[in-house]
Design an enzyme around this catalytic site. Structure first.
Site, PDB file in Angstrom:
ATOM      1  N   LYS A 157     -14.268  -0.516  -3.585  1.00 43.61           N
ATOM      2  CA  LYS A 157     -15.345  -0.152  -2.650  1.00 43.61           C
ATOM      3  C   LYS A 157     -16.487   0.527  -3.391  1.00 43.61           C
ATOM      4  O   LYS A 157     -17.654   0.221  -3.165  1.00 43.61           O
ATOM      5  CB  LYS A 157     -14.821   0.801  -1.568  1.00 43.61           C
ATOM      6  CG  LYS A 157     -13.876   0.157  -0.584  1.00 43.61           C
ATOM      7  CD  LYS A 157     -13.533   1.145   0.520  1.00 43.61           C
ATOM      8  CE  LYS A 157     -12.395   0.635   1.369  1.00 43.61           C
ATOM      9  NZ  LYS A 157     -11.842   1.651   2.256  1.00 43.61           N
ATOM     10  N   GLU A 196       0.824  -1.218   0.000  1.00 40.83           N
ATOM     11  CA  GLU A 196       0.000   0.000   0.000  1.00 40.83           C
ATOM     12  C   GLU A 196       0.855   1.263   0.000  1.00 40.83           C
ATOM     13  O   GLU A 196       0.424   2.303  -0.473  1.00 40.83           O
ATOM     14  CB  GLU A 196      -0.917   0.026   1.231  1.00 40.83           C
ATOM     15  CG  GLU A 196      -2.183  -0.781   1.043  1.00 40.83           C
ATOM     16  CD  GLU A 196      -3.230  -0.537   2.127  1.00 40.83           C
ATOM     17  OE1 GLU A 196      -2.917   0.078   3.158  1.00 40.83           O
ATOM     18  OE2 GLU A 196      -4.361  -1.003   1.942  1.00 40.83           O
ATOM     19  N   HIS A 203       8.945 -26.412  -1.216  1.00 35.48           N
ATOM     20  CA  HIS A 203       8.337 -27.564  -1.890  1.00 35.48           C
ATOM     21  C   HIS A 203       7.152 -27.149  -2.763  1.00 35.48           C
ATOM     22  O   HIS A 203       6.390 -27.989  -3.221  1.00 35.48           O
ATOM     23  CB  HIS A 203       7.902 -28.593  -0.839  1.00 35.48           C
ATOM     24  CG  HIS A 203       9.066 -29.104  -0.042  1.00 35.48           C
ATOM     25  ND1 HIS A 203       9.682 -30.307  -0.307  1.00 35.48           N
ATOM     26  CD2 HIS A 203       9.760 -28.538   0.982  1.00 35.48           C
ATOM     27  CE1 HIS A 203      10.693 -30.467   0.544  1.00 35.48           C
ATOM     28  NE2 HIS A 203      10.766 -29.405   1.327  1.00 35.48           N
TER      29      HIS A 203
HETATM   30  O1  PA5 Z   1      -3.460   1.115   5.792  1.00 41.12           O
HETATM   31  C1  PA5 Z   1      -4.628   1.462   5.774  1.00 41.12           C
HETATM   32  O2  PA5 Z   1      -4.964   2.601   6.118  1.00 41.12           O
HETATM   33  C2  PA5 Z   1      -5.747   0.512   5.362  1.00 41.12           C
HETATM   34  O3  PA5 Z   1      -5.302  -0.679   4.905  1.00 41.12           O
HETATM   35  C3  PA5 Z   1      -6.668   0.281   6.541  1.00 41.12           C
HETATM   36  O4  PA5 Z   1      -5.928  -0.245   7.596  1.00 41.12           O
HETATM   37  C4  PA5 Z   1      -7.826  -0.647   6.214  1.00 41.12           C
HETATM   38  O5  PA5 Z   1      -8.442  -0.279   5.023  1.00 41.12           O
HETATM   39  C5  PA5 Z   1      -8.853  -0.601   7.337  1.00 41.12           C
HETATM   40  O6  PA5 Z   1      -9.321   0.703   7.508  1.00 41.12           O
HETATM   41  P1  PA5 Z   1     -10.082   1.169   8.783  1.00 41.12           P
HETATM   42  O7  PA5 Z   1      -9.208   1.015   9.961  1.00 41.12           O
HETATM   43  O8  PA5 Z   1     -10.438   2.593   8.532  1.00 41.12           O
HETATM   44  O9  PA5 Z   1     -11.316   0.303   8.914  1.00 41.12           O
END
Ligand code: PA5
Length: 444
Positions: free
Chosen positions: A419, A284, A305
């Site tokens: 989303k 990310e 393996h």
């Molecule tokens: O790194 C990030 O911000 C995202 O991966 C969030 O952790 C994930 O989408 C969950 O989001 P939230 O904590 O708002 O539910």
């Protein structure tokens, strides 16, 4: 302290890169320290191991003790950065079989990290006859997967304990002021913990997000933070003596020289969810603007393996980073067998750690010969302190890496695309036009 061993890289890089990269690393480092680079408003994690809210920390520990005393299970509801760190640390330090072990601490189940009905139903059944509490974690407070799961567990708690009783068993970790979860928690009177504004989800394991579930599982969170603080001091140094510099620089250089995949490997199955945590952190943070190494993981020796063949002889697109956690706690020597039907008596009396060590060395040499550069990250041990160091090390190197790539390491705009489509297809109000367009496309 963590060491980054680059012995098995040198033959793959033609030019000395350290001096050339040094000015850019200095700038990246300064952006992280000052919080004045791209996404600088999300660099609160940089000083967090020393600069955290002591009062909230005491409340976290008190809540963990309360859950330990009144619950046989804790259901942790969250997705992505709101669960992977806690799961990684608990698996690594308490065992992937933690819930199956005899122990004085509650089981910890992770829910709301997907949309599979069977997975959810299973956890609902597992806690049905137990005293349990729920820690619902969402920074935004609006993420669909955990919000849906929370409805089920909240209803289960209220059915079992009544609305009043349930109130004392729900712990919400979310934004200090905003979001549906925060409003709900305030209205219902649940105890809340804060995901600081300046810490993004995937950098939040050392906040209440990770610390509450980790403390419930009995891990020494003081030691975890102490380890992170040690690495934070180390990373404050602007030089190649800092292991995060060495790691960020070499992976950037390998990327520039044409490698597109980084495989993070470990020889301990307990590290599996730390690998998952790392994949989210790097995927990310770097994967945007048409750039970034693809973070993949392998668990050795099991994956030798399955994926071993590709790593040895497939397309030469990867390099490997091997995390060495150090000695096992268990001492297991291979038993002698009088018949020696399996021909293994040459190993009789040999400690399993020694066999694993030889496997590690043999694999390293084979993969390097096969054209896969190997970075070795030598951890300080499979302890809370050692893991705290490792977490901070990977976070800091990730921030540096993002800035070397000229991307914002702290946003994740691409996550929104699925989303929007999901909401449209589910008929969420406000998405009518998109729904019609997507349905037409699906019909072909
Ligand atoms: O790194 C990030 O911000 C995202 O991966 C969030 O952790 C994930 O989408 C969950 O989001 P939230 O904590 O708002 O539910």
């Amino acid at each position: 302290m963590i060491k980054v061993d680059l012995t098995n890289i040198q033959s793959f890089l033609r030019l000395p890169y350290e001096a050339a990269l040094s000015p850019r690393l200095r700038i990246a480092h300064s952006h992280l320290q000052q919080g004045d680079g791209l996404g600088g408003e999300f660099t609160g994690w940089v000083h967090l191991p020393q600069d955290y809210d002591r009062q909230e920390y005491d409340r976290i520990k008190a809540a963990a003790r309360r859950i330990q005393s009144d619950s046989q299970a804790l259901v942790v509801i969250g997705i992505g950065g709101s669960y992977l760190g806690a799961r990684g640390v608990i698996d690594c330090l308490c065992s992937p079989n933690y819930n199956l072990k005899k122990k004085a601490t509650p089981n910890v189940y992770f829910a709301g990290n997907g949309l599979a009905a069977d997975a959810l139903q299973e956890i609902l059944e597992l806690v049905e006859d137990e005293d349990f509490s729920v820690n619902v974690i969402s920074k935004s407070g609006t993420t669909t997967e955990p919000a849906v799961a929370f409805r089920f567990f909240r209803a289960a708690l209220e059915k079992k304990y009544g609305k009043e009783g349930a109130r004392t068993r729900i712990y919400a970790t979310t934004d200090k002021h905003r979001g549906a979860l925060k409003s709900l928690a305030d209205a219902e009177g649940w105890e809340t913990f804060v995901v600081p504004d300046n810490v993004g989800g995937r950098y939040s394991v050392l906040t209440a997000v990770g610390l509450l579930p980790i403390a419930v599982a009995g891990v020494d969170v003081d030691a975890l933070l102490r380890g992170a603080a040690q690495m934070m001091d180390r990373c404050a140094e602007a030089s190649y003596d800092c292991p995060a510099w060495r790691y960020a620089a070499i992976r950037y250089e390998l990327y520039r020289s044409g490698r597109s995949v980084e495989l993070l490997a470990c020889y301990d199955p307990a590290f599996r969810f730390m690998l998952e945590w790392w994949k989210q952190l790097y995927g990310e943070s770097e994967g945007k603007d048409d750039k970034g190494l693809f973070p993949a993981s392998v668990e050795f020796t099991a994956d030798l393996h399955s994926m071993g063949q590709y790593i040895q002889e497939g397309k030469r697109l990867m390099f490997e980073t091997v995390v060495r956690l150090g000695a096992s706690q268990s001492r297991l020597a291979v038993p002698m067998d009088a018949g020696d039907g399996d021909g293994l008596n040459f190993l009789a009396g040999t400690d399993l750690d020694v066999i694993r060590e030889r496997a590690t060395e043999g694999t390293l040499l084979a993969h390097t010969e096969g054209g896969v550069p190997n970075i070795i990250v030598e951890a300080d041990g499979k302890t809370p302190e050692g893991l705290g160091q490792l977490i901070y090390f990977f976070e800091y190197a990730c921030g540096l890496s993002g800035y070397l790539l000229d991307v914002n390491p702290f946003d994740q705009p691409g996550v929104e695309a699925y989303k929007k489509n999901m909401f449209a297809l589910l008929g969420k109000p406000g998405y009518e036009e998109r729904k019609a367009e997507l349905e037409a496309r699906l019909k072909g």
